[in-house]
Enzyme design. Structure first.
Site, PDB file in Angstrom:
ATOM      1  N   ARG A  73      88.552  28.937  23.085  1.00  0.00           N
ATOM      2  CA  ARG A  73      87.738  29.604  22.075  1.00  0.00           C
ATOM      3  C   ARG A  73      86.654  30.428  22.767  1.00  0.00           C
ATOM      4  NH1 ARG A  73      84.729  26.366  20.056  1.00  0.00           N
ATOM      5  NH2 ARG A  73      85.446  24.356  20.812  1.00  0.00           N
ATOM      6  N   TYR A 201      94.796  32.985  21.193  1.00  0.00           N
ATOM      7  CA  TYR A 201      94.555  31.562  21.445  1.00  0.00           C
ATOM      8  C   TYR A 201      94.323  30.810  20.124  1.00  0.00           C
ATOM      9  CZ  TYR A 201      92.349  27.189  22.455  1.00  0.00           C
ATOM     10  OH  TYR A 201      92.065  25.840  22.442  1.00  0.00           O
ATOM     11  N   LYS A 210      89.603  25.980  12.730  1.00  0.00           N
ATOM     12  CA  LYS A 210      88.154  26.004  12.923  1.00  0.00           C
ATOM     13  C   LYS A 210      87.479  27.013  11.983  1.00  0.00           C
ATOM     14  CE  LYS A 210      88.392  23.157  16.412  1.00  0.00           C
ATOM     15  NZ  LYS A 210      87.979  21.761  16.224  1.00  0.00           N
ATOM     16  N   HIS A 230      83.621  17.993  11.646  1.00  0.00           N
ATOM     17  CA  HIS A 230      84.494  17.996  12.830  1.00  0.00           C
ATOM     18  C   HIS A 230      84.756  16.538  13.212  1.00  0.00           C
ATOM     19  CE1 HIS A 230      84.970  19.567  17.259  1.00  0.00           C
ATOM     20  NE2 HIS A 230      86.127  19.471  16.662  1.00  0.00           N
ATOM     21  N   SER A 252      84.415  18.685  21.402  1.00  0.00           N
ATOM     22  CA  SER A 252      85.781  18.958  21.857  1.00  0.00           C
ATOM     23  C   SER A 252      86.108  18.216  23.145  1.00  0.00           C
ATOM     24  CB  SER A 252      85.942  20.450  22.120  1.00  0.00           C
ATOM     25  OG  SER A 252      85.518  21.161  21.001  1.00  0.00           O
ATOM     26  N   CYS A 254      86.612  15.047  23.989  1.00  0.00           N
ATOM     27  CA  CYS A 254      85.904  13.806  24.347  1.00  0.00           C
ATOM     28  C   CYS A 254      86.752  12.595  23.992  1.00  0.00           C
ATOM     29  CB  CYS A 254      84.588  13.696  23.596  1.00  0.00           C
ATOM     30  SG  CYS A 254      83.243  14.574  24.358  1.00  0.00           S
ATOM     31  N   ASP A 281      90.908  15.793  13.851  1.00  0.00           N
ATOM     32  CA  ASP A 281      89.961  16.867  14.155  1.00  0.00           C
ATOM     33  C   ASP A 281      89.000  17.215  13.018  1.00  0.00           C
ATOM     34  OD1 ASP A 281      89.042  18.721  16.100  1.00  0.00           O
ATOM     35  OD2 ASP A 281      90.082  20.357  15.086  1.00  0.00           O
ATOM     36  N   ARG A 379      97.728  23.269  25.470  1.00  0.00           N
ATOM     37  CA  ARG A 379      97.772  22.587  24.168  1.00  0.00           C
ATOM     38  C   ARG A 379      99.187  22.275  23.721  1.00  0.00           C
ATOM     39  NH1 ARG A 379      92.654  21.817  21.218  1.00  0.00           N
ATOM     40  NH2 ARG A 379      91.140  22.586  22.708  1.00  0.00           N
TER      41      ARG A 379
HETATM   42  C1  OXD Z   1      88.208  22.001  19.637  1.00  0.00           C
HETATM   43  C2  OXD Z   1      89.586  21.801  19.202  1.00  0.00           C
HETATM   44  O1  OXD Z   1      87.959  22.837  20.519  1.00  0.00           O
HETATM   45  O2  OXD Z   1      89.816  20.908  18.384  1.00  0.00           O
HETATM   46  O3  OXD Z   1      87.338  21.292  19.104  1.00  0.00           O
HETATM   47  O4  OXD Z   1      90.455  22.561  19.633  1.00  0.00           O
HETATM   48 MN    MN Z   2      88.049  20.063  17.529  1.00  0.00          MN
END
Ligand code: OXD
Ligand code: MN
Length: 598
Positions: A73, A201, A210, A230, A252, A254, A281, A379
């Site tokens: 991102r 992307y 998002k 989130h 993100s 974690c 997510d 991904r």
């Molecule tokens: C993020 C994702 O970046 O879920 O949070 O891709």
């Molecule tokens: Mn995310």
């Protein structure tokens, strides 16, 4: 005039207008059928957008490579475009809607020449549920279409719903020339519109994710008195068969996805625990007539980080990505299967890396750096239903009731393994002051700490001061608000080694959290909140020294006082807009810390 499969005037007018702007060769409406999906897959293979993977070992799976500067991102190119700058807040890049449209229009102009414009009607959340929101994405990327088919409910049923609701988020995407200098991710919450151009992307182009489900939805949720967060949602089936649901926010990469589908460790499995994954997510939550908070996951797929995914970190995901999955920027093995750093099994002795170059282990670049086979933010896109722990309540229009909200970050110091807030208001302070170290999912310096309130910093579509106020207000709407906790799986010892084993062992902490929700155990009162008595964490089958546990559960007064300096600075950025309740919590914590241990 084209022959469109809908009678909705708003939709027809908008598609015609965007068609004029982008100038595609033709328009194709996505109907959600298997037949259309198979055709698109075949076309992608012919064009080289996708490579079909080994049909026996990875049925229905494909590999896609993005351009090399389009792998995560791009937050610096992401804007909230509200009339007033104040409404975007210090947490967002802002551009006026006029300027944003003016800047983006020439990039979109004719950008789809010679290409097909796909019209994807999609519903975030089960079609027709009171939680759900509808969008329509126009895109010139088949890769986007195929990903959206995994990530959301798409097609005919949604078109019918648009005809009923006469409302949808207008999402326009074009790859254009995939030029980073002409890349913009623009959100117009006041127009219910998203424009994304110049990227391929996922986080920038799967506009239901998002962009709609967090940035636009958070703006709408505040107006309509619900929450777009989130957060993962998971059900924990207790030994007596009762399932309790929690929602958890982590920045993100974690380990949110891993937690959402953990397999109980042996010691606890014997007790009869079982995990049900609702989402990994995003969580949309509403107060129901029973006065408690209910949640749905608006997505139908996972868009997860591949590196580090293996049978130890996430056995359920390893199963989920064995079929009907799109891989992006991973290594291709000679047998047409895939690999990434931290995958199961042997490191392959050769392959094609994510850039499309021949690869072997320990290959170095011109600077002498080891070349990775997969990009660090490679991904997979996989349907949730592939996951062995997928919840049986995924499609329920009513969602699931939430017993606890958990915040977490990646902190080597300061935050103990777990603590419980004193109240909803204190819990909002805990979420608002979350900090974490940067990971590969964001552009920036890996390792640097940044404040990431409720893990929403890159995703809150309006001024975060108003967002905090909204959280405080939501607490007042609930007769039974969930308890709020904070966890940190990443605390290290003096040698930089993780103190807590993490992964499936985290269930031990969730067990304590649920025990607290059900008033089954007492806790230690400390300045930062309630902490567990060490004997209340079930350690069956886990060898962790007493000293390690003590360190994990220690409140380091001086570290916390230092931490508050960062919080002060962060809060000050919101100037007079920051709700006074958060300054009150700040001062109360400072006072408690000053007295502590003296
Ligand atoms: C993020 C994702 O970046 O879920 O949070 O891709
Ligand atoms: Mn995310």
């Amino acid at each position: 005039m084209e022959n469109f499969p809908t009678t909705n005037k708003k939709l027809i007018d908008w598609v015609n207008k965007m068609n004029k702007l982008c100038g595609p060769e033709r328009i194709v409406w996505i109907d959600g059928s298997e037949e259309q999906k198979l055709t698109l897959e075949k076309e992608c293979v012919v064009s080289g957008e996708l490579l079909r993977l080994n049909k026996d070992k990875l049925p229905g799976c494909f590999l896609h490579r993005t351009t090399q500067d389009d792998v995560s991102r791009t937050e610096h190119l992401t804007f909230i475009c509200t009339k007033k700058k104040r409404d975007a807040g210090p947490n967002n890049n802002w551009m006026s809607p006029d300027k944003a449209y003016r800047k983006a229009r020439p990039i979109f102009k004719g950008a789809m020449a010679g290409r097909t414009m796909y019209v994807i009607p999609f519903s975030m959340g089960p079609v027709g549920s009171p939680f759900s929101k509808i969008g329509v994405e126009l895109t010139d990327s088949r890769y986007v279409v195929l990903n959206m088919l995994i990530m959301a409910h798409c097609g005919e049923a949604v078109l019918r719903q648009i005809e009923k609701e006469d409302d949808f988020t207008k999402c326009l995407h074009s790859k254009a020339q995939l030029d980073i200098n002409k890349r913009l991710i623009l959100h117009f919450p006041e127009d219910n519109t998203i424009w994304s151009v110049g990227s391929g992307y996922g986080g920038n182009v799967l506009l239901g994710k998002k962009c709609l489900s967090l940035r636009i939805a958070s703006y709408v949720a505040r107006k309509e008195k619900w929450m777009a967060e989130h957060m993962l949602i998971m059900g924990i089936e207790e030994p007596n068969g009762h399932v309790e649901y929690i929602a958890a926010a982590f920045p993100s990469a974690c380990g949110k996805t891993n937690l959402a589908m953990l397999v109980p460790p042996e010691g606890l499995k014997q007790k009869g625990y079982r995990i049900w994954t609702v989402g990994d997510d995003i969580s949309w939550m509403r107060v129901d007539s029973d006065g408690s908070l209910w949640a749905v996951n608006p997505e139908t797929g996972f868009f997860g980080v591949a590196p580090g995914t293996n049978s130890k970190s996430n056995p359920n995901m390893v199963e989920a990505i064995k079929g009907n999955t799109i891989y992006t920027n991973v290594l291709l093995k000679p047998d047409n299967t895939v690999w990434w750093e931290g995958a199961d099994g042997e490191v392959p002795n050769q392959g094609i890396d994510w850039k499309g170059n021949p690869w072997k282990p320990n290959l170095k670049d011109m600077q002498g750096m080891i070349i990775k086979g997969a990009h660090a933010n490679a991904r997979f896109t996989a349907p949730i239903v592939n996951c062995p722990s997928a919840s049986f309540r995924l499609e329920q229009h009513h969602g699931v009731p939430i017993s606890a909200i958990i915040f977490g970050g990646r902190r080597e110091h300061v935050a103990p393994l777990v603590y419980e807030s004193f109240s909803w208001q204190h819990g909002v302070f805990v979420g608002a002051t979350m900090g974490s170290e940067l990971t590969a999912a964001q552009v920036g310096k890996i390792g640097q700490v940044r404040r990431d309130p409720m893990a929403m910093l890159p995703f809150c579509g309006y001024n975060m001061a108003d967002y905090f106020k909204h959280w405080l207000n939501m607490g007042k709407l609930m007769a039974k608000p969930p308890k709020i906790f904070h966890v940190n799986w990443f605390k290290t010892d003096e040698h930089g080694k993780f103190l807590w084993p993490g992964f499936c062992e985290n269930l031990r902490i969730l067990e304590w959290i649920l025990d607290r929700c059900n008033n089954k155990v007492n806790a230690m009162e400390t300045p930062i909140g309630y902490l567990p008595y060490p004997f209340d964490i079930d350690m069956t089958g886990l060898s962790l020294t007493e000293a390690a546990l003590e360190k994990l559960l220690k409140v380091e007064r001086l570290e916390w006082l230092e931490e508050l300096k960062g919080v002060n600075k962060f809060f000050s950025d919101f100037k007079k807009d920051l709700p006074k309740e958060l300054w009150e919590e700040y001062k109360a914590l400072m006072e408690r810390l000053k007295k502590y241990g003296k």
